[in-house]
Design an enzyme around this catalytic site. Structure first.
Site, PDB file in Angstrom:
ATOM      1  N   ASP A   4       0.620  -1.337   0.060  1.00 32.62           N
ATOM      2  CA  ASP A   4      -0.074  -0.047   0.034  1.00 32.62           C
ATOM      3  C   ASP A   4       0.746   1.356   0.166  1.00 32.62           C
ATOM      4  OD1 ASP A   4      -2.766  -0.410   0.049  1.00 32.62           O
ATOM      5  OD2 ASP A   4      -2.730  -1.191   2.137  1.00 32.62           O
TER       6      ASP A   4
HETATM    7  C1  GLC Z   1      -2.277   0.378   4.770  1.00 27.96           C
HETATM    8  C2  GLC Z   1      -1.254  -0.717   5.469  1.00 27.96           C
HETATM    9  C3  GLC Z   1      -0.339   0.033   6.063  1.00 27.96           C
HETATM   10  C4  GLC Z   1       0.030   1.062   5.692  1.00 27.96           C
HETATM   11  C5  GLC Z   1      -1.177   2.271   5.603  1.00 27.96           C
HETATM   12  C6  GLC Z   1      -0.711   3.347   5.105  1.00 27.96           C
HETATM   13  O1  GLC Z   1      -3.597   0.619   5.176  1.00 27.96           O
HETATM   14  O2  GLC Z   1      -2.127  -1.415   6.725  1.00 27.96           O
HETATM   15  O3  GLC Z   1       0.743  -1.019   6.414  1.00 27.96           O
HETATM   16  O4  GLC Z   1       1.009   1.765   6.612  1.00 27.96           O
HETATM   17  O5  GLC Z   1      -1.880   1.501   4.556  1.00 27.96           O
HETATM   18  O6  GLC Z   1      -1.777   4.274   5.021  1.00 27.96           O
HETATM   19  C1  GLC Z   2      -1.778  -3.979   5.227  1.00 22.17           C
HETATM   20  C2  GLC Z   2      -2.982  -3.859   4.412  1.00 22.17           C
HETATM   21  C3  GLC Z   2      -2.855  -4.708   3.179  1.00 22.17           C
HETATM   22  C4  GLC Z   2      -1.491  -4.379   2.480  1.00 22.17           C
HETATM   23  C5  GLC Z   2      -0.393  -4.583   3.493  1.00 22.17           C
HETATM   24  C6  GLC Z   2       0.964  -3.794   2.844  1.00 22.17           C
HETATM   25  O1  GLC Z   2      -1.495  -5.387   5.771  1.00 22.17           O
HETATM   26  O2  GLC Z   2      -4.152  -4.363   4.977  1.00 22.17           O
HETATM   27  O3  GLC Z   2      -3.447  -4.566   2.254  1.00 22.17           O
HETATM   28  O4  GLC Z   2      -1.110  -5.229   1.341  1.00 22.17           O
HETATM   29  O5  GLC Z   2      -0.690  -3.626   4.508  1.00 22.17           O
HETATM   30  O6  GLC Z   2       0.950  -2.609   2.541  1.00 22.17           O
END
Ligand code: GLC
Ligand code: GLC
Length: 818
Positions: free
Chosen positions: A490
């Site tokens: 993300d």
């Molecule tokens: C996602 C993920 C996380 C990340 C966040 C940033 O929701 O859970 O790991 O830090 O995005 O907004």
């Molecule tokens: C969090 C989010 C997931 C994402 C991960 C890595 O765990 O829920 O969707 O893939 O962060 O950013």
């Protein structure tokens, strides 16, 4: 190792009872459990902190909880016990009076608190009964003194005014709206019921009251905390009646206990929905009939115990569909109990409500929820089918998907939108995994709307075709998939370029985004594209299979041509066409995700690239606590890469150990036959193995955490964000399908283990498509991987697959690794 010392400090596993026993109220973080199975849920800490809600933790929150509060863990289902001038908490806190005895047993869907002080012993058992929208808290008080005792019990919960976000923000309104009713021993919470809500909550107890309070300040006293309420200190409730401010529910009960006597009290914290025309009993008096009926289901200790037994049977039944007995107790404990349990919690809650997810921000994630299904398809296949079809219905006609949907409406969340280009292909994983588990191809024929439709005109199979084509239709300059806003990571935001701290990385996208490409999605496309081809072949759709295979093959060679960096796979090309995750970069030279996906997809398996990529992972990313996401960590913010560079080095996506992706490497190692490596990566992040480092690790020792701090951080090994993480499903999948190698395939159950050479024998019980298999895996030559000799019910069988159409009922299987 100082195993026992640290174990004694906080708690221990009681495997026979499927429980973790916590022996102090003062754990490093609140160690929590979840109550509820089907829409009504509660979070409960080892001192009964937390809250409950119906379906949506933002819009239907019943009780108030203070996130990030001082002291930690404020708000819960509290029971104050008062004996003459001394008082304490039956759940260890919030009163800090030292107890003679304290324990919290977190079990499957229930938590039990034992406390004793001055010869008065209490036991609180908290759970949400099956098919019930209520928390039940059963309190047993025992007088172990040889004299009669009068004990005052004060219950306490604080009502949340339903919309949890509004509740914590909109005080100009909500300090005036609170309303309650009190009748007999029940306190009813009816804020906003006079207007558009047709739901209310109540707190009842099965005995006549000696007083009550419904106004928080009257109960606590001005400027006091939960640790020393004025009413408890005085020993008498005030019968306060809340009008606005902060409504609570507190019941006062005086128990006279003979020496050795026990008395029980059954508290019910319930949620009621009524038809609009049935809302009122008389003007402004709410209709209490359904609440009374609900409370009556739990108005004796026997009834409550019966319900608890049903809940235990439910869990026992779920958890024993797959169980294992290896020479490694920790492995057994993880697979048989806690990992499966955590998988179910991620099914229920996705990423919405934990002690780190505040329950107001996020809906059900498209990629998360699809991936999560691989952890529980064997336990609740019907619910998996429903979940996949719900997800499918949030897909857009071009094959892309809303990144999240809201559980109450099941509609895509417009605030976050789509364009996370890894999203679509996860539905191929969830669907094929479901079919292989169940043999139920009919899921493909279900008619499912596209997000813009009122009525469904296409079946779920068509949704998969469009998911596949979405990748094909969105390729970048090298022929690799365009990343969009982000892929699995993300925080790798290659089209965001944000310089404004008030902007969200998740929703900001600048420019056409037709340059930045993801090698992770490329590997994912090869892996699940091949799955899709196999599915088409199963269905006899040969033409479609052939045309899809051509795309998959092209992607394979594109990766080898444009995404191999020499010793590992690149991570991406950014919006300027520059390499990300290359030896040429100064920071972020190597990333785990593309290694995992290209390796699992077998890209370059025959020419040594897979092995080399995995060796590079070991060399550059592996630590004592798991595999880091990237190295070297980014030391400063870089707007071309986005949020990943916003984190301090060693945390989260910036070189943290982001446990979710570690199993991709475990699986890859198992695929190439390196059993010791696979086990090593598996066990490094599995909580059952972390008993010795609890003070450092901090989070619950029975569940996975999303993130463990990496080597660049101040505290490598310190975890955060426990419970709601894709790690649970993925590590379970890695352990069961790739280490144990008990793998559902279309024709049946394949046995293809990659284990520790020292495991000479492994026994597995597996329910599969209506049959029960007792599988004994024998390893007489101390191998990790090899050929399988299969013997079923005394008959030797060709190949390594138990054919599902041949067998039903109970069978004994011996699989020998040669
Ligand atoms: C996602 C993920 C996380 C990340 C966040 C940033 O929701 O859970 O790991 O830090 O995005 O907004
Ligand atoms: C969090 C989010 C997931 C994402 C991960 C890595 O765990 O829920 O969707 O893939 O962060 O950013």
């Amino acid at each position: 190792m100082q195993t026992n010392k640290t174990n004694e400090q906080f708690g221990y596993f009681d495997d026979a009872n499927y429980e973790y026993v916590i022996t102090t109220p003062y754990t490093p973080t609140p160690w929590i459990n979840y109550l509820g199975n089907d829409g009504f849920y509660g979070l409960i800490s080892n001192t009964a902190g937390g809250y409950c809600f119906d379906r949506d933790p933002k819009f239907r929150r019943l009780t108030r909880y203070r996130y990030n509060s001082v002291p930690l863990d404020n708000g819960g289902r509290y029971f104050y016990i008062r004996d003459e001038n001394d008082f304490w908490s039956a759940t260890g806190r919030p009163v800090n009076t030292e107890l003679d005895e304290y324990s919290c047993r977190h079990g499957m869907g229930y938590s039990r608190f034992n406390a004793s002080k001055n010869g008065i012993a209490t036991q609180v058992t908290s759970f949400i009964p099956l098919d019930t929208k209520a928390e039940v808290h059963s309190l047993v008080v025992t007088n172990n003194n040889d004299t009669e005792k009068t004990v005052d019990v004060f219950s306490f919960i604080e009502w949340c005014l339903w919309n949890a976000e509004d509740d914590g923000a909109n005080f100009q309104r909500n300090l005036s709206t609170g309303e309650v009713e009190v009748e007999d021993s029940t306190i009813y919470h009816k804020t906003e019921y006079r207007e558009r809500r047709n739901h209310y909550a109540f707190y009842s107890v099965n005995r006549e009251l000696d007083g009550y309070d419904t106004n928080r300040e009257s109960f606590l006293g001005q400027y006091r905390g939960f640790d020393r309420p004025q009413v408890v200190e005085n020993g008498q409730s005030t019968n306060s009646f809340a009008r606005g401010w902060s409504p609570i529910a507190s019941q006062h009960l005086k128990l006279k206990l003979a020496p050795g006597e026990s008395q029980s009290l059954e508290f019910v914290l319930g949620y009621i929905e009524v038809e609009v025309e049935d809302k009122w009993e008389s003007k402004n008096v709410l209709n209490k009939t359904p609440a009374k009926a609900l409370a009556a289901r739990f108005d004796t200790h026997e009834k409550v115990n019966d319900e608890l037994k049903k809940l235990n049977d439910y869990w026992h039944n779920l958890l024993t569909k797959f169980s294992v007995d290896t020479p490694d107790d920790k492995f057994n404990r993880a697979i048989n109990i806690w990992n499966q349990y955590q998988n179910m919690v991620t099914f229920n809650l996705s990423r919405s409500a934990s002690f780190y997810e505040s329950g107001i921000g996020r809906g059900m994630g498209f990629r998360d929820s699809n991936q999560d299904t691989i952890g529980f398809a064997h336990m609740v296949p019907d619910k998996v089918k429903e979940r996949i079809l719900d997800l499918s219905a949030t897909q857009k006609p071009d094959g892309s998907a809303y990144h999240q949907y809201q559980p109450l409406t099941k509609k895509g969340n417009a605030n976050i939108g789509g364009n996370f280009n890894d999203d679509p292909m996860w539905m191929v994983l969830s669907t094929t995994n479901y079919i292989k588990e169940t043999g139920d191809f009919s899921i493909l024929d279900e008619m499912v709307i596209y997000d813009d439709q009122e009525e469904a005109t296409h079946d779920h199979f068509d949704h998969l075709v469009r998911a596949f084509n979405h990748v094909v239709n969105n390729l970048g300059p090298h022929g690799l998939p365009l990343i969009g806003r982000a892929d699995w990571n993300d925080c790798l935001n290659l089209n965001c370029f944000s310089e404004n701290p008030n902007e969200s990385y998740q929703t900001t996208q600048r420019g056409a985004s037709d340059v930045a490409e993801s090698v992770m999605i490329a590997g994912q496309f090869v892996l699940y594209g091949q799955e899709f081809v196999d599915l088409c072949l199963e269905l006899g759709k040969f033409e479609l299979a052939a045309s899809c295979l051509a795309h998959v093959d092209t992607m394979r060679s594109t990766i080898e041509q444009h995404a191999w960096d020499g010793e590992w796979y690149l991570r991406a090309y950014d919006s300027r066409g520059e390499k990300v995750g290359s030896n040429e970069n100064e920071e972020g030279k190597i990333f785990i995700e593309s290694q995992g996906f290209c390796a699992m997809a077998g890209v370059g398996l025959d020419n040594g690239k897979v092995k080399q990529a995995l060796d590079s992972v070991e060399k550059h990313l592996s630590t004592d606590f798991g595999i880091m996401l990237n190295q070297p960590a980014f030391s400063s913010y870089n707007k071309y890469l986005g949020e990943i560079t916003s984190y301090p080095p060693g945390y989260k996506e910036n070189a943290g150990i982001f446990c979710h992706n570690n199993p991709w490497i475990t699986i890859s190692e198992a695929m190439i036959g390196r059993g010791e490596k696979a086990y090593e990566y598996y066990s490094k992040i599995t909580p059952a193995y972390l008993q010795d480092v609890q003070t450092l690790h901090k989070t619950e020792p029975y569940v996975y955490s999303q993130m463990v701090a990496g080597n660049d951080s101040a505290n490598p090994g310190e975890a955060k964000n426990s419970w709601l993480t894709g790690t649970a499903a993925w590590n379970y999948y890695a352990a069961t399908q790739y280490i144990l190698g008990i793998r559902p395939v279309y024709s049946g159950l394949e046995i293809d283990p990659c284990i520790l050479p020292s495991w000479d024998k492994v026994n597995v019980k597996r329910e599969f498509r209506g049959a029960q298999y007792d599988i004994e895996l024998r390893n007489p030559n101390g191998l990790s991987k090899g050929q399988i000799e299969l013997n079923i019910d005394g008959q030797s069988v060709e190949g390594s697959i138990i054919n599902a159409t041949t067998y039903s009922g109970q069978h004994t299987v011996v699989a020998t690794l040669v």
